[in-house]
Scaffold this active site. Structure first.
Site, PDB file in Angstrom:
ATOM      1  N   LYS A 168       0.831  -1.223   0.000  1.00 43.50           N
ATOM      2  CA  LYS A 168       0.000   0.000   0.000  1.00 43.50           C
ATOM      3  C   LYS A 168       0.860   1.266   0.000  1.00 43.50           C
ATOM      4  CE  LYS A 168      -1.120  -0.266   4.984  1.00 43.50           C
ATOM      5  NZ  LYS A 168       0.228  -0.164   5.414  1.00 43.50           N
ATOM      6  N   ARG A 222      12.107  -6.929   2.456  1.00 42.59           N
ATOM      7  CA  ARG A 222      11.913  -5.530   2.048  1.00 42.59           C
ATOM      8  C   ARG A 222      13.125  -4.661   2.395  1.00 42.59           C
ATOM      9  NH1 ARG A 222       6.425  -2.592   3.796  1.00 42.59           N
ATOM     10  NH2 ARG A 222       7.240  -2.809   5.911  1.00 42.59           N
ATOM     11  N   ARG A 242       2.627  -7.697  14.010  1.00 46.31           N
ATOM     12  CA  ARG A 242       1.953  -6.703  13.155  1.00 46.31           C
ATOM     13  C   ARG A 242       0.807  -7.342  12.369  1.00 46.31           C
ATOM     14  NH1 ARG A 242       6.922  -4.585   9.971  1.00 46.31           N
ATOM     15  NH2 ARG A 242       5.476  -3.238   8.884  1.00 46.31           N
ATOM     16  N   ARG A 253      -6.206   2.563  11.592  1.00 45.50           N
ATOM     17  CA  ARG A 253      -5.812   1.172  11.827  1.00 45.50           C
ATOM     18  C   ARG A 253      -6.750   0.466  12.799  1.00 45.50           C
ATOM     19  NH1 ARG A 253      -0.048   1.546  10.170  1.00 45.50           N
ATOM     20  NH2 ARG A 253       0.904  -0.494  10.133  1.00 45.50           N
ATOM     21  N   ARG A 283      14.149  -2.173   7.557  1.00 45.07           N
ATOM     22  CA  ARG A 283      13.428  -1.604   8.708  1.00 45.07           C
ATOM     23  C   ARG A 283      13.568  -2.474   9.951  1.00 45.07           C
ATOM     24  NH1 ARG A 283       7.456   0.366   7.000  1.00 45.07           N
ATOM     25  NH2 ARG A 283       7.006  -0.645   9.010  1.00 45.07           N
TER      26      ARG A 283
HETATM   27  P1  AMP Z   1       3.640   1.227   9.031  1.00 45.26           P
HETATM   28  O1  AMP Z   1       4.831   1.831   8.433  1.00 45.26           O
HETATM   29  O2  AMP Z   1       2.374   1.812   8.546  1.00 45.26           O
HETATM   30  O3  AMP Z   1       3.644  -0.285   8.940  1.00 45.26           O
HETATM   31  O4  AMP Z   1       3.656   1.575  10.622  1.00 45.26           O
HETATM   32  C1  AMP Z   1       4.734   1.233  11.407  1.00 45.26           C
HETATM   33  C2  AMP Z   1       4.345   1.238  12.881  1.00 45.26           C
HETATM   34  O5  AMP Z   1       3.950   2.514  13.248  1.00 45.26           O
HETATM   35  C3  AMP Z   1       3.201   0.326  13.219  1.00 45.26           C
HETATM   36  O6  AMP Z   1       3.580  -1.011  13.452  1.00 45.26           O
HETATM   37  C4  AMP Z   1       2.674   0.981  14.450  1.00 45.26           C
HETATM   38  O7  AMP Z   1       3.452   0.678  15.562  1.00 45.26           O
HETATM   39  C5  AMP Z   1       2.870   2.439  14.159  1.00 45.26           C
HETATM   40  N1  AMP Z   1       1.679   3.005  13.477  1.00 45.26           N
HETATM   41  C6  AMP Z   1       1.605   3.463  12.230  1.00 45.26           C
HETATM   42  N2  AMP Z   1       0.373   3.901  11.953  1.00 45.26           N
HETATM   43  C7  AMP Z   1      -0.343   3.730  13.063  1.00 45.26           C
HETATM   44  C8  AMP Z   1      -1.671   3.958  13.405  1.00 45.26           C
HETATM   45  N3  AMP Z   1      -2.553   4.478  12.532  1.00 45.26           N
HETATM   46  N4  AMP Z   1      -2.077   3.650  14.646  1.00 45.26           N
HETATM   47  C9  AMP Z   1      -1.232   3.156  15.557  1.00 45.26           C
HETATM   48  N5  AMP Z   1       0.030   2.874  15.292  1.00 45.26           N
HETATM   49  C10 AMP Z   1       0.491   3.155  14.052  1.00 45.26           C
END
Ligand code: AMP
Length: 389
Positions: free
Chosen positions: A13, A127, A171, A88, A160
C-alpha cells in the site's frame, strides 16, 4: 479526492500510495512515516511511540490522532490526500470521519490491497527501502543491481527494524484483530473497493487508478455540495450562537429588574412569564382606558347635542336680523353697525302703527256698531213675526 489505503503490512500500500500521489498530485499522509521521523528526531512524541513500534504494536490513538489532525488541516491537504497506514482501528476510523465531517470534506474512497499471509511475510522479511528517495526493493523478487544501493539515486538501502520475523508476526496479528473491522466499516458505508495486491506493481497500479477515476467525478460534485452544506451549517451555528447570546442578555436584564430572583433552572421560563404578565397588564390597562373614554363620550354626547341644537335655533333666530344687518351695514366699523341695528328695530315696529290709522279705526268702529244694531233689530222683527204666526 480523499482516499484511505488499506492493507496488511507488506501489502504494498505504501508503494502504490506513492504512485497515486505522483499521478493525482495529492499529498501522501503516512502515519508510519511520520512516527518513524519523530522517533529518529527523538521528539517527545517519538520517544512515546518508539516502544510500541518496536514491538509491532499500535501506537496510542491519542498520539496518532493528534498528528493526523495537525497534518490534515494543513493547506496542502485541502484539495485532498492519500492516507497510508491510517486508520488502523475502528476508533481511528470514526475519529477520522468526525474530523472530515467537521471540515466539510468527507472521505471519498477506501482502497484495500488484498494479499495472502505467506506472500506478506516474504515481502516484509525481504523488504529494503532507500533512505534518500524512499524507493523500495525486495531482496527475493525485486533486488537492486548493487546490493544495499538504490538503483535510482545511489542512496543507502535500509532494512526496517520492525521488519524482523517476530515483529512481523505481531503486526499481522494486530492487522487481523484491529484493522479488519475498519475494512467492514468502510464496506458498510459503501466506500470500500478492493484490488488484488499480487503481480506486477504497474498492473496493481492500473487497477487502482481505474477505480480512482471512476469515483473522481462524483467526488468532485459531492465536494461542492459538501462545501455548500458546510457553509450553511456554519451560518446556522453562528445564528444560533447570536440568538442564544441575545436570549441570555434579555434574561439577565429581566432578572436584574425583577425583585424576586428566578432560579437558574427556571430563568428562561420566569423571564418569559414576567414578560407575558407585564404585557397582559398593559393590555388590560389599555382596554380600561378605552372603555372610560367611550363612556365619557356617551355621557357627554347628549349635552353636546343639546348645545348644538340650541346653537342652531339661536342661529336661525338671529339669522334674518344678521342678514338685514349685514345688508344695511357699511363695512367700516362697529359704531355704524350699532346704528344700523337700531334703524332695523324701529322699522320692524312701524308697520303696526301704519296699519290702522286713528280716524279710520273710529269710523270702522261706528260702522260695526251700526251693523250690530241693524242686526239686532232684524232679529227682533223676525222673532215678533214668528210669534204672530
Ligand atoms: P507502518 O509503516 O504503517 O507499517 O507503521 C509502522 C508502525 O507505526 C506500526 O507497526 C505501528 O506501531 C505504528 N503506526 C503506524 N500507523 C499507526 C496507526 N494508525 N495507529 C497506531 N500505530 C500506528
Amino acid at each position: 479526492m480523499r482516499i484511505v489505503m488499506l492493507g496488511a503490512p507488506g501489502s504494498g500500500k505504501g508503494t502504490q500510495a506513492k504512485l497515486l500521489v505522483e499521478k493525482y498530485k495529492l499529498p501522501q499522509i503516512s502515519t508510519g512515516d511520520m512516527l518513524r521521523e519523530a522517533v529518529s528526531e527523538g521528539t517527545p512524541l517519538g520517544r512515546q511511540a518508539k516502544a510500541a513500534m518496536d514491538a509491532g504494536q499500535l501506537v496510542s490513538d491519542e498520539i496518532v490522532l493528534s498528528i493526523i489532525q495537525e497534518r490534515i488541516t494543513r493547506p496542502d491537504a485541502r484539495k485532498g490526500f492519500i492516507l497510508d497506514g491510517f486508520p488502523r482501528n475502528l476508533q481511528q476510523a470514526e475519529a477520522l470521519d468526525q474530523l472530515l465531517t467537521s471540515l466539510g470534506r468527507p472521505l471519498n474512497l477506501a482502497l484495500l490491497i488484498a494479499v495472502d499471509v505467506d506472500a506478506l511475510i516474504q515481502r516484509l522479511v525481504g523488504r529494503r527501502t532507500c533512505l534518500s528517495c524512499g524507493q523500495m526493493y525486495n531482496v527475493f523478487y525485486a533486488p537492486p543491481h548493487i546490493e544495499g544501493r538504490c538503483d535510482a539515486c545511489g542512496g543507502r538501502l535500509r532494512h526496517r527494524a520492525d521488519d524482523n520475523e517476530e515483529t512481523i508476526g505481531n503486526r499481522l496479528r494486530v492487522f487481523e484483530t484491529h484493522t479488519n473491522p475498519v475494512i467492514e466499516y468502510y464496506q458498510q458505508q459503501g466506500k470500500l473497493r478492493t484490488v488484488q495486491g499480487v503481480g506486477e506493481i504497474a498492473d496493481i497500479f492500473r487497477a487502482l487508478t481505474k477505480i480512482v477515476d471512476e469515483v473522481k467525478p462524483s467526488a468532485r460534485s459531492e465536494s461542492r455540495t459538501d462545501t455548500i452544506r458546510a457553509a450553511f451549517a456554519k451560518h446556522r451555528a453562528t445564528k444560533a450562537r447570536k440568538e442564544a447570546a441575545a436570549r441570555q442578555k434579555m434574561a439577565a436584564q429581566t432578572k436584574a429588574k425583577s425583585a424576586k430572583p428566578a432560579t437558574v433552572k427556571n430563568k428562561a421560563a420566569a423571564t418569559e412569564g414576567e414578560e407575558s404578565k407585564a404585557s397582559h397588564k398593559k393590555a388590560v390597562a389599555k382596554k380600561a382606558a378605552v372603555g372610560k373614554k367611550v363612556a365619557a363620550k356617551k355621557k357627554v354626547a347628549p349635552k353636546k347635542k343639546l348645545a348644538a341644537k340650541k346653537k342652531l335655533v339661536a342661529k336661525k333666530k338671529v339669522a334674518p336680523k344678521k342678514k338685514v344687518t349685514q345688508k344695511k351695514t357699511v363695512t367700516t366699523g362697529n359704531a355704524k353697525k350699532k346704528v344700523s341695528k337700531k334703524q332695523h328695530a324701529s322699522k320692524k315696529v312701524a308697520p303696526k302703527k301704519k296699519a290702522v290709522p286713528k280716524k279710520k279705526a273710529a269710523v270702522n268702529k261706528a260702522k260695526t256698531a251700526k251693523k250690530s244694531v241693524v242686526k239686532k233689530k232684524q232679529a227682533i222683527a223676525r222673532k215678533t213675526a214668528r210669534k204672530k204666526r
